[in-house]
Design an enzyme around this catalytic site. Structure first.
Site, PDB file in Angstrom:
ATOM      1  N   LYS A  89       0.860  -1.298   0.151  1.00 54.06           N
ATOM      2  CA  LYS A  89       0.006   0.039  -0.094  1.00 54.06           C
ATOM      3  C   LYS A  89       0.795   1.179  -0.105  1.00 54.06           C
ATOM      4  O   LYS A  89       1.806   1.302   0.815  1.00 54.06           O
ATOM      5  CB  LYS A  89      -0.756   0.008   1.136  1.00 54.06           C
ATOM      6  CG  LYS A  89      -1.610   1.355   1.642  1.00 54.06           C
ATOM      7  CD  LYS A  89      -2.747   1.075   2.649  1.00 54.06           C
ATOM      8  CE  LYS A  89      -3.187   2.407   3.004  1.00 54.06           C
ATOM      9  NZ  LYS A  89      -4.257   2.332   4.039  1.00 54.06           N
TER      10      LYS A  89
HETATM   11  C1  R5P Z   1      -2.186   4.226   7.131  1.00 50.13           C
HETATM   12  O1  R5P Z   1      -0.870   4.075   7.494  1.00 50.13           O
HETATM   13  C2  R5P Z   1      -3.072   3.252   8.168  1.00 50.13           C
HETATM   14  O2  R5P Z   1      -3.197   2.181   7.893  1.00 50.13           O
HETATM   15  C3  R5P Z   1      -4.505   4.252   8.297  1.00 50.13           C
HETATM   16  O3  R5P Z   1      -4.926   3.729   9.504  1.00 50.13           O
HETATM   17  C4  R5P Z   1      -5.442   3.961   7.256  1.00 50.13           C
HETATM   18  O4  R5P Z   1      -5.195   2.892   6.373  1.00 50.13           O
HETATM   19  C5  R5P Z   1      -5.119   4.938   6.295  1.00 50.13           C
HETATM   20  O5  R5P Z   1      -6.259   5.379   5.406  1.00 50.13           O
HETATM   21  P1  R5P Z   1      -6.650   7.018   4.687  1.00 50.13           P
HETATM   22  O6  R5P Z   1      -5.347   7.591   4.670  1.00 50.13           O
HETATM   23  O7  R5P Z   1      -7.179   6.470   3.570  1.00 50.13           O
HETATM   24  O8  R5P Z   1      -7.514   7.382   5.710  1.00 50.13           O
END
Ligand code: R5P
Length: 295
Positions: A203
């Site tokens: 990711k």
């Molecule tokens: C990121 O490193 C973490 O996993 C977060 O808690 C989350 O997945 C981030 O998602 P977003 O940036 O799309 O809100």
């Protein structure tokens, strides 16, 4: 005694038909074992080859994030539109019905809260618990260039060893410190290190320049991280560019659940990712669904 009188003799061996063999569709995963591939196919939609993951794991380091105060109220209605949920085992066990049939990607690292140095993480989940929870994958942060870079890489490699033992894929999440330059050079480095050290998918953030070199040089699928909340059209445009430039989908959180119409937004993101909708078309879809919901 078994009654064998009525048994038909076997004869239909289809001798002229070659044995069916389908190559597995997820990048870099053809040589994985069946259980590992089956789990990946619960995350990546076999029809499009892509995924819409809904990230709701923010609480593991920042508590009740805006939009996630009540997962039962605000997130459960979105779950049917996601290919997979990315979350902690605490929220899974307490709040997600066990009848949920899509992929579950479990947060497996943690330790510091927002009040401390975030890269100082440890593994925070035993692989046996991931299997017990029928997780489709486990996720771990890697902090390339961060203060605890080596420790976070050690977390990844230990998790990959355990995941390989039990047939559970590992998602490497590239976490970017505030002081780091978010450019293609950095993300090529971070994603490639995660994949080289065994992550089954990665990711990472979208960047405007040369994102396709990040996806091209990573031998496993990249899912685009959402990041901070943007206007809906901008978020859909970012998702569109990411998949057009080689991402195998998205793992978005705030850009979905902090939208003023999260159900409409996740469906519009799905349109972009799975149906290759252009951003303007997906935005129209968002507005239509939003107004229907208001009625
Ligand atoms: C990121 O490193 C973490 O996993 C977060 O808690 C989350 O997945 C981030 O998602 P977003 O940036 O799309 O809100």
């Amino acid at each position: 005694m078994a009654d064998t009188d009525s048994l038909k003799e076997t004869k239909d061996f289809c001798l002229d038909v070659p044995y069916r063999h389908e190559a597995f569709f997820v990048k870099g995963s053809t040589s994985l074992d069946w259980g590992m591939q089956n789990r990946l196919a619960r995350i990546f939609n076999p029809r499009s080859g892509r995924t819409v993951m809904l990230a709701i794991d923010h609480g593991y380091f920042q508590g009740p994030t805006s939009g996630l105060e009540r997962v039962d109220v605000n997130i459960l209605p979105l779950a049917p539109y996601a290919d997979a949920l990315m979350l902690t085992r605490g929220i899974l066990r307490t709040t997600i019905p066990s009848s949920y049939g899509k992929g579950v990607v479990l947060r497996a690292s943690g330790g510091p809260s927002v009040l401390k140095e975030l890269s100082n993480e440890q593994l925070a989940l035993d692989i046996e618990d991931a299997v017990r929870l029928n997780a489709a994958a486990v996720a771990v942060q890697v902090f390339i260039g961060g203060e605890f870079e080596t420790q976070s890489i050690y977390n990844l490699t230990r998790l990959v060893d355990m995941g390989n033992r039990f047939g559970v894929p590992v998602l490497g999440v590239t976490a970017v410190g505030k002081s780091m330059t978010r450019d293609a050079r950095y993300f090529r480095l971070a994603c490639r290190i995660a994949a080289e050290l065994g992550a089954h998918f990665v990711k990472t953030y979208y960047i405007e320049e040369d994102f396709e070199t990040v996806t091209a040089s990573c031998p496993v699928p990249i899912v685009m991280a959402g990041g901070k909340k943007l206007p809906e059209l901008d978020a859909l445009t970012m998702a569109y560019k990411a998949v057009s430039e080689g991402a195998a989908g998205v793992d978005m959180g705030r850009n979905i659940f902090q939208s003023d119409a999260p159900e409409a937004m996740i469906q519009a993101v799905g349109g972009v990712v799975h149906e290759c909708m252009k951003p303007a078309e997906a935005y129209e879809m968002f507005k239509t669904l939003r107004s229907e919901k208001k009625k």
